[in-house]
Scaffold this motif. Sequence first.
Motif, PDB file in Angstrom:
ATOM      1  N   THR A 110       0.866  -1.178   0.000  1.00 42.12           N
ATOM      2  CA  THR A 110       0.000   0.000   0.000  1.00 42.12           C
ATOM      3  C   THR A 110       0.899   1.223   0.000  1.00 42.12           C
ATOM      4  O   THR A 110       1.605   1.474   0.972  1.00 42.12           O
ATOM      5  N   VAL A 145       1.419   5.343  -0.381  1.00 46.75           N
ATOM      6  CA  VAL A 145       0.759   6.636  -0.268  1.00 46.75           C
ATOM      7  C   VAL A 145       1.472   7.596  -1.216  1.00 46.75           C
ATOM      8  O   VAL A 145       2.680   7.798  -1.117  1.00 46.75           O
ATOM      9  N   LEU A 171      -3.964   6.356  -2.514  1.00 45.04           N
ATOM     10  CA  LEU A 171      -3.302   5.084  -2.238  1.00 45.04           C
ATOM     11  C   LEU A 171      -3.181   4.292  -3.523  1.00 45.04           C
ATOM     12  O   LEU A 171      -4.097   4.297  -4.349  1.00 45.04           O
ATOM     13  N   THR A 213       2.191   9.339   6.687  1.00 46.35           N
ATOM     14  CA  THR A 213       1.611   9.017   7.992  1.00 46.35           C
ATOM     15  C   THR A 213       0.458   9.956   8.310  1.00 46.35           C
ATOM     16  O   THR A 213      -0.595   9.523   8.790  1.00 46.35           O
ATOM     17  N   HIS A 260      -1.535  11.529   6.196  1.00 42.29           N
ATOM     18  CA  HIS A 260      -2.685  11.222   5.342  1.00 42.29           C
ATOM     19  C   HIS A 260      -3.390   9.924   5.749  1.00 42.29           C
ATOM     20  O   HIS A 260      -4.617   9.857   5.779  1.00 42.29           O
ATOM     21  N   SER A 261      -2.606   8.880   6.029  1.00 39.72           N
ATOM     22  CA  SER A 261      -3.196   7.552   6.243  1.00 39.72           C
ATOM     23  C   SER A 261      -3.486   7.235   7.709  1.00 39.72           C
ATOM     24  O   SER A 261      -4.370   6.428   7.998  1.00 39.72           O
ATOM     25  N   TYR A 295      -1.194   5.760   9.436  1.00 42.00           N
ATOM     26  CA  TYR A 295      -0.319   4.610   9.673  1.00 42.00           C
ATOM     27  C   TYR A 295       1.140   5.003   9.455  1.00 42.00           C
ATOM     28  O   TYR A 295       1.442   5.856   8.622  1.00 42.00           O
ATOM     29  N   THR A 344       1.308   0.623   6.538  1.00 41.23           N
ATOM     30  CA  THR A 344       0.146   1.270   5.933  1.00 41.23           C
ATOM     31  C   THR A 344      -0.824   0.249   5.355  1.00 41.23           C
ATOM     32  O   THR A 344      -0.444  -0.604   4.570  1.00 41.23           O
ATOM     33  N   PRO A 402      -4.788  -0.140   3.444  1.00 41.82           N
ATOM     34  CA  PRO A 402      -5.832   0.643   2.778  1.00 41.82           C
ATOM     35  C   PRO A 402      -7.136   0.658   3.573  1.00 41.82           C
ATOM     36  O   PRO A 402      -8.041   1.423   3.275  1.00 41.82           O
ATOM     37  N   THR A 452      -8.179   3.938   7.086  1.00 37.36           N
ATOM     38  CA  THR A 452      -7.312   5.115   7.036  1.00 37.36           C
ATOM     39  C   THR A 452      -7.935   6.264   7.823  1.00 37.36           C
ATOM     40  O   THR A 452      -9.144   6.292   8.046  1.00 37.36           O
ATOM     41  N   ARG A 453      -7.090   7.194   8.225  1.00 37.07           N
ATOM     42  CA  ARG A 453      -7.524   8.352   9.023  1.00 37.07           C
ATOM     43  C   ARG A 453      -8.678   9.076   8.341  1.00 37.07           C
ATOM     44  O   ARG A 453      -9.633   9.489   8.979  1.00 37.07           O
ATOM     45  N   GLY A 461      -2.074  -2.885   9.274  1.00 37.54           N
ATOM     46  CA  GLY A 461      -2.066  -1.666  10.067  1.00 37.54           C
ATOM     47  C   GLY A 461      -0.922  -1.528  11.044  1.00 37.54           C
ATOM     48  O   GLY A 461      -0.880  -0.587  11.821  1.00 37.54           O
TER      49      GLY A 461
END
Length: 163
Positions: free
Chosen positions: A54, A56, A66, A98, A100-101, A103, A108, A110, A113-114, A136
């Motif tokens: 995954t 980013v 992603l 980190t 964006h995701s 993680y 990371t 998919p 995600t945040r 994760g």
Amino acid sequence: MSKPGSRAPETPATRFLKQHHIPYSTHLYPYEPHGGTRTSARELNVSEHSVVKTLVMEDENASPLLVLMHGDRKVSTKELARQMGRKRIAPCPPERATHHSGYLVGGTSPFGTRKPLPVFVEKTILDLPLIYINGGRRGFLVSVNPNDLSRVLSVQIVNAAIE
């Protein structure tokens, strides 16, 4: 196939999978910095082609996305940008990835995600019977049916792999 006595962690990704009723198996392995999919495939004794990374990335406007790619392939960012109708696609620096995701790089997923991010999946991933994808955390993969990706994520199929 977690090691005896080890317990798979609860992560935003595993909570997402449970919430969406996606069957999965957990796979813990000793994480090696910069070991990538080669390490996880070796430790789990599976094909690196079935281990999905995954990534980013960002477009020319710094909009995150992603990319899901086979572990033994690289992404042609030029071809990906062309297929997406964007001027440029590039990997995010680790701290922005980190952000964006949600993680850490190397962990990371998919799933969970945040914030929701567009997901672009290499088309041949969907042909595999089972994929191993990050759960994760570093050193933690989950195996899922690749068709479940399309069912619970808004994936866009691309053909941007290079060997």
